[in-house]
Each structure stands twice: as C-alpha cells, then as structure tokens.
Write an enzyme that holds these catalytic residues in place. Structure first.
Site, PDB file in Angstrom:
ATOM      1  N   THR B  49       0.715  -0.647   0.289  1.00  0.00           N
ATOM      2  CA  THR B  49      -0.257   0.006  -0.001  1.00  0.00           C
ATOM      3  C   THR B  49       0.541   1.506   0.081  1.00  0.00           C
ATOM      4  O   THR B  49       2.171   0.776   0.021  1.00  0.00           O
ATOM      5  CB  THR B  49      -0.542   0.178   1.314  1.00  0.00           C
ATOM      6  OG1 THR B  49      -1.754   0.477   1.055  1.00  0.00           O
ATOM      7  CG2 THR B  49       0.041   0.708   2.360  1.00  0.00           C
ATOM      8  N   ALA B  97      -5.153  -5.222   5.799  1.00  0.00           N
ATOM      9  CA  ALA B  97      -6.306  -4.723   5.966  1.00  0.00           C
ATOM     10  C   ALA B  97      -7.799  -5.129   7.041  1.00  0.00           C
ATOM     11  O   ALA B  97      -8.541  -4.607   7.303  1.00  0.00           O
ATOM     12  CB  ALA B  97      -7.266  -5.345   4.931  1.00  0.00           C
TER      13      ALA B  97
END
Lengths: 217, 250
Positions: B49, B97
C-alpha cells in the site's frame, strides 16, 4: 541506530539523545524527543524497541509520580534507578520482556548529581559518562581522553560537541541533530539542539590538476 | 470464550486480549497459517500500500492508493484505505486490512464512549494513544498495522503514526506502506508548511501516483481527504491510469 549520551559534571548531569525516529529504512520523524521526565529533577533517556520504549518509560514515570503523591517527597536518583532496574529485571524472564536501554540522570540534595547506565538485561552501574548504541564505539574513547571530574557546563558541552562531530564523521547512519537537557539543583533545563559542526567541503587531491589538464586540452 | 466475548467490558483501560480458542502458541499459529512464504498458508496477508498525510498552514491532506494484493494477485483495485473514525478524525490503513479496519472501528466505539463520559470531543492524541495501547497488548502476536490517526477535537489538528510494534509518534508529514519511500521522494522535494491548499492537494495526488507507478503493490486509484478543524471532507478518487494517460504522461 539510536545514540544516547550522558555526562556528569560539577553538580549537574547532561543527557543527549539523537532525534531520529525510524522504522526499517525510513526516518519517520527527525525531531523526536527520547527523554522522559520522571520527576522535577530526574530525567530518563530511552532507546530500544519501538513500543517498549514509550510504554516502559511512561510506566516508570507514573509510578515515580505515585510515590511522590503517597509520600509527599520525591524518590532519590539512586532509589528511582533501582526501582527501574528491578522492573527491567523482573520482566526480563517473563513473556513480555522490555527491550530498552536507558540512561537515568538526576540531582539530589544529599548525593548531588548522578548518572546511571542500564541495559535491557537489567544491569545497572553508576558512571561519570555513558553512551548507548553504535555511537558508543566512536565516542567512548573521546570521553576517556578528554573527560575530567567536575567539569563546567561549557566544558561538558564542548566535550559533547566533539562526540557528535565524531559520530557525524565516522558513523554510517546520519544522526543529524541531538536533543540536549541538563539536570542540576534547579531542575531540568532544555538546551538548544546540537548539530555536528559544519566544515568546508574537502576537495579531493588532484582535482585541481585534472581540471587544468582538461581546460588546456 | 463466547461468554467472554458477550461480557466484553468496553473499558478505557485495556481489555484482556481476546484469543481464539485451541491455540497452543502464537508463533506456531503464525508460521502455520499466516506465513506468506509458506505456499500452503491458508491466510495471505496483503501488505502492499501507499498512504500519506501531511500538515500545512491550511489544514491536513490525506492521500491513499486503493490496491490490495495477495502475493502477485491483485485482489482489489477499489479498497477504501481511509477509515472514518468520527466526523473529525480519520484513520488510514496499511498492513493487514482486517487488523486495521477492525481495530479502527473499535476505536470509534471508544471515541464515542470518551465523548459521553467526558462531555467533550476526543483529540487525535488521546484516540491514537488508546489504539497504540491496545496494539501494544497484542505485541508479538502477529498484528500488522501501520496506521495514521489524523484530526482533532475542533480546536487541534494533529497527525499521529501508530504501528504494530507499538510506535506512537506525532509529526507533520508521514508516509506508510511498501510504496512509502517513493512517496517520500516526491513529498520531501516540494513540501513546505505554508503551501496553498490547491498545491498541497496536487502534491498529495502526485506523490501517491508516483508511488503507484514504481511500487507493484500500490495502485488502483488515489483517494484524497482534507481535514480542517471543522472536520474532514472527501475530495474524490482519481484513477491511476487516467492520471497517467491524461495528466502526467510526458
């Protein structure tokens, strides 16, 4: 990659810590303060594993405040250092050891200024000067050479400047600025950040001649 | 175990870590089920990310990418990596996540509780410290989170970086994730505290775009938020390919 430096002078202790907070290869914060105030005349510099440093330092600081609230007077430097060491040693063989290295500097009315060096294995020793981290490899010899008992504040700051200049000169990691604090009979004083002395850039030998040759060619 | 969950005490003091049943030890669990090097692993964590946040005199800009990867497979290009904790505080997601979204959602509950008990809004300092203390109690058990808590209580505006190792630091500029180094390059070259707002939005967008270009695990699109003392505002999502072909290709 962190460096903590402590020097005891005439009735004061000077603590300095680098101000880089890093995660893996990134320097996330460049003006980070690694010193925690335990009481009005007690300061602790911490280095080590990320979360452990702050959590342990805050735990010790709050407990020292609690002692003050319960008893009406501050713990002496020696007692506070012993309390810290006991906690480190007790947690060492538990499932949650604290991987922290510390320097505790403090001033008492009875004992004067004291500097205690502690590592993550729970060993503690009272020293006139102490360094944690890779910086120690470069600076301890400088301290051995130039340290004298009962130095003034100016002399101690000059010694610290020498140490930081050497770290900047030879240590591969860039530690650009150090936070500096002094503990004396009037309490804890925050001094300006110290940076390595800038020197004029050194030109490599022979570049002058090479440049002349290239000009004429 | 279920009884424990039902009576879970939402104390501001640390709740006892709730562990799944039949667990011998976390390192064993971790290497057997989560280790991404083990191809038989049942759980594949996605760590790729790029997220960033920086503060200027005009407020805070938050910019994130939106790609989720499991190994070399792109699982999604439209992940929401900015979590809305309350009307004044945002949290970003990097690392696992599930870890981020669960604990930041739990943090919103704690924030509501704080406001009810103290009759004032919670600051980013307190909210991030609550989260950091919870994460610290799970230290070594395999949580993977690199998150920023951004915002304030209507008077303050701060950015705090909190991660699974227990780090908790305040700053004016952070970038987190596998593409963070690329984003730092663009950010550090042009960041000034007194940037006008349009320039800072463009800088945030550009920094994430450049990170998505170089980092395989970042991409999808750039989502931008602006945080002021009056609260946060969503400024939109920009697809990375559109940005490349229409705006930045030279």
């Amino acid at each position: 990659m962190e460096c903590l430096i402590g020097i005891r002078g005439k009735d004061f202790v000077l603590l300095a810590s680098d101000s880089v907070a890093g995660r893996s290869v990134v320097a996330m914060k460049k003006d980070h303060d690694k010193m925690f105030q335990l009481s009005s005349k007690l300061l602790m510099a911490v280095s080590g594993e990320g979360g452990d440093t702050v959590q342990f330092a805050e735990y010790i600081a709050k407990n020292i405040q609690l002692y003050r609230m319960r008893n009406g007077y501050d713990l002496s430097t020696k007692a506070a250092a012993s309390f810290t060491r006991r906690n480190l040693a007790d947690y060492l063989r538990s499932s949650t050891p604290y991987m922290v290295n510390l320097l505790i500097g403090g001033h008492d009315d009875n004992d004067g200024a004291d500097l205690y060096y502690m590592d993550y294995l729970g060993s503690m020793v009272n020293l006139p000067f102490a360094v944690h981290g890779y910086g120690s490899f470069f600076t301890l010899s400088i301290m051995d050479r130039y340290y004298k008992e009962d130095m003034t504040k100016e002399q101690t700051l000059a010694l610290l400047q020498r140490c930081i200049d050497e770290i900047h000169e030879r240590f591969i990691v860039n530690l650009n600025s150090f936070k500096v604090k002094i503990i004396d009979k009037d309490g804890i004083h925050v001094l300006k950040d110290i940076r390595p002395t800038t020197k004029p850039p050194v030109e490599a030998e022979g570049t002058q001649q090479q440049q002349q040759l290239m000009d004429t060619a | 175990m279920l009884g424990k969950l039902k009576n879970a005490n939402l104390d501001l003091l640390l709740p006892e870590p709730l562990l799944p049943p039949d667990l011998e030890s976390y390192p064993e669990f971790h290497s057997k089920y989560i280790n991404s090097k083990n191809t038989n692993a049942l759980i594949n964590l996605s760590h790729g990310t790029t997220t960033l946040a920086f503060r200027t005199s005009q407020g805070i800009i938050v910019a994130v990418d939106s790609r989720a990867t499991s190994g070399t497979y792109i699982a999604s290009q439209t992940v929401h990596k900015v979590l809305r904790i309350n009307s004044h505080i945002l949290g970003t997601m990097a690392g696992g996540a599930a870890d981020c979204s669960y604990w930041e959602r739990y943090l919103s509950i704690l924030c509501i509780k704080y406001e009810l008990e103290n009759k004032k809004k919670i600051t980013a300092c307190i909210a991030s410290k609550l989260l950091a203390n919870i994460i610290y109690s799970y230290k070594g058990m395999g949580l993977s989170m690199g998150t920023m808590i951004i915002g304030g209580d209507g008077k303050t505006l701060d950015i705090y970086y909190v991660d699974n190792e227990g780090t908790w630091i305040k700053g004016d500029l952070f970038s987190v994730g596998s593409g963070s180094t690329f984003a730092y390059g663009v950010l550090d070259s042009e960041y000034r505290f007194d940037m006008p707002i349009e320039e800072s939005i463009e800088l945030g967008r550009r920094a994430i775009f450049n990170a998505c270009f170089r980092d395989a695990a970042s991409g999808g699109g750039v989502s931008i938020y602006n945080v002021q003392t009056s609260g946060w505002a969503y400024l939109g999502r920009f697809d990375t390919s559109d940005l490349y072909w229409n705006n930045y290709k030279k």
